[in-house]
Design an enzyme around this catalytic site. Structure first.
Site, PDB file in Angstrom:
ATOM      1  N   ARG A   1       0.836  -1.205   0.000  1.00 36.30           N
ATOM      2  CA  ARG A   1       0.000   0.000   0.000  1.00 36.30           C
ATOM      3  C   ARG A   1       0.869   1.252   0.000  1.00 36.30           C
ATOM      4  NH1 ARG A   1      -4.374   0.832   4.719  1.00 36.30           N
ATOM      5  NH2 ARG A   1      -2.473   1.231   5.922  1.00 36.30           N
TER       6      ARG A   1
ATOM      7  N   LYS B   1      -2.507   6.753   1.200  1.00 41.92           N
ATOM      8  CA  LYS B   1      -2.360   7.161   2.605  1.00 41.92           C
ATOM      9  C   LYS B   1      -1.388   8.336   2.652  1.00 41.92           C
ATOM     10  CE  LYS B   1      -2.045   5.093   7.216  1.00 41.92           C
ATOM     11  NZ  LYS B   1      -3.439   5.422   7.606  1.00 41.92           N
TER      12      LYS B   1
ATOM     13  N   GLU C   1     -16.239   6.596   4.396  1.00 35.90           N
ATOM     14  CA  GLU C   1     -15.356   6.307   5.523  1.00 35.90           C
ATOM     15  C   GLU C   1     -15.918   6.865   6.819  1.00 35.90           C
ATOM     16  OE1 GLU C   1     -11.228   6.500   5.367  1.00 35.90           O
ATOM     17  OE2 GLU C   1     -11.038   5.711   3.343  1.00 35.90           O
TER      18      GLU C   1
END
Length: 340
Positions: free
Chosen positions: A83, A185, A221
Site C-alpha cells: 500500500r 495514505k 469512511e
C-alpha cells in the site's frame, strides 16, 4: 529483553514517546542509500522541500505485538509495504523496495524491543513508516531527493475497559475528491479531516461519517477508518469506492468473516438512507482494530444499530478473532504473521 523501560504499561495512551532508534534512508541521484539506524529523532530538511509546500508525503501505520511466549509478531507488514508503494507512486515519489520496507521494520523493532509492552497489558508497539520529498524545489514538481524513515513508540489498548460503542455524525464535508488521493495514505487527506472531526467532537460524537463526494448518498469512511455493517441476514458489507483507503484491517475482517464465521461478504454501496438493513456496524483500522458504532446522526435522524451500550455478537467475535491472531493466541491464515 536486554534493557528495562520505566513505563506504566497498563496505562499507556496513544501519544508520541521517543524511543531509542529509528531507521532512515536517503534517496539521491536516482537511488536509495543503504539506510541505517540512528538515535536522532529530528529530520533536517530544506525550507524549500516539497513535503512542506505541496504535500508530497506518504505514510503507513502498523504494530508489533508481544506474544505469550515472549516472541514478537508483525501483522501483515507485506500489505503495508504494498500500500505504501501505491501511495508513493500516486504522488510521483520513488518506491522504497517492498522487501527492504519489511526488513527495515524488523530492524527498528528489534532495536527497540524493550519498548514493546508486555503480553497481557493490551499494549503494542506502534510503527510509523513515512516518506517525504526534500531538497531545494520551489516550483510545483516532484522533489529531487527523498527521505524514508521509520519510528516506533509503545501505545496502550485503544479501549479502556473493553469495546465500547460510540456514535458518529454525517459530515457535510468531503473527505476526498472522486478521483483524487482518497485511496492513498497521504497527509493531505488527514489535514482535510481535522475541521470536520473537530466539529463532530464539539457535538459530542466520536467522529464523522463521510459520504461519497459525487452524490452524498453513500457511506465512504468513518473518520480515519473504514466502515462495515452486519445485515439482518448475517452478511458482512463494507463500502466500495475508488476514493476509500484500502484498510488492511478491513480486508482481514472480510476474510475472517467469510472463512472463520461462515458469512457472506461483500464490498458494495452502503446507502445512508438504508441503515435499517444493518443490525451491527463498526469502524475498523490499525489503531482500534474495531470501534463499534452505536448510532449515526444524519440530519434530524438518529439511527441506532445493535445497542448504544452493548457490543453486537458478530462484532465481538470478529474483534476477538483478529486480536487473537495478532497476539498469537489464535491460528493465523498463512502469511499473515511475520516473526521479528
Amino acid at each position: 529483553m536486554t534493557k528495562k523501560v520505566d513505563l506504566d504499561w497498563n496505562n499507556l495512551g496513544f501519544s508520541y514517546i521517543k524511543t531509542d532508534y529509528r531507521y532512515i534512508s536517503y534517496y539521491k541521484d536516482g537511488e536509495w542509500d543503504n539506510g541505517a539506524l540512528v538515535e536522532d529523532n529530528v529530520l533536517h530538511i530544506s525550507e524549500a522541500s516539497t513535503a512542506l509546500h505541496y504535500g508530497q508525503q506518504a505514510f503507513e501505520g502498523l504494530k508489533a505485538y508481544r506474544c505469550k511466549d515472549g516472541s514478537i509478531n508483525l501483522f501483515r507488514p507485506d500489505q503495508n509495504a504494498a500500500r505504501f508503494a501505491r501511495s508513493c507512486t500516486r504522488l510521483l515519489m520513488p518506491e522504497f523496495p517492498q522487501e527492504r520496507f519489511v526488513e527495515a521494520i524488523k530492524e527498528v523493532v528489534r532495536a527497540n524491543e524493550h519498548w514493546i509492552p508486555p503480553y497481557g497489558t493490551g499494549g503494542s508497539l506502534y510503527i510509523r513508516p513515512l516518506m517525504i520529498g526534500v531538497g531545494d524545489t520551489i516550483g510545483v514538481s516532484p522533489a529531487p531527493e527523498y527521505i524514508f524513515t521509520i519510528f516506533v513508540m509503545p501505545v496502550g489498548a485503544y479501549f479502556k475497559g473493553g469495546l465500547t460503542p460510540t456514535s458518529f455524525v454525517v459530515s457535510e464535508y468531503d473527505r476526498a475528491a472522486p478521483v483524487g488521493t482518497g485511496a492513498a495514505k497521504v497527509g493531505g487527506n488527514y489535514a482535510a479531516s481535522l475541521l470536520p472531526g473537530k466539529e463532530a467532537k464539539k457535538r459530542q460524537f466520536s467522529d464523522c461519517i463521510y459520504l461519497d463526494p459525487l452524490t452524498h448518498t453513500k457511506i465512504e469512511e468513518v473518520g480515519a477508518a473504514n466502515f462495515f455493517g452486519i445485515t439482518k441476514d448475517n452478511q458482512f458489507i463494507t463500502p466500495y469506492s475508488p476514493s476509500i483507503l484500502p484498510s488492511i484491517t478491513k480486508y482481514s475482517l472480510l476474510w475472517l468473516a467469510e472463512h472463520r464465521l461462515g458469512m457472506v461478504v461483500k464490498e458494495a454501496d452502503v446507502f445512508i438512507d438504508k441503515l435499517d438493513e444493518f443490525t451491527e456496524a463498526g469502524a475498523c483500522g490499525t489503531a482500534a482494530v474495531i470501534s463499534p458504532i452505536a448510532g449515526i446522526q444524519n440530519g434530524e435522524d438518529f439511527h441506532v444499530f445493535y445497542s448504544e451500550t452493548e457490543v453486537g455478537p458478530v462484532t465481538r467475535r470478529l474483534y476477538d478473532e483478529l486480536v487473537g491472531i495478532q497476539y498469537g493466541n489464535v491460528e493465523a491464515p498463512e502469511g499473515w504473521i511475520q516473526k521479528v
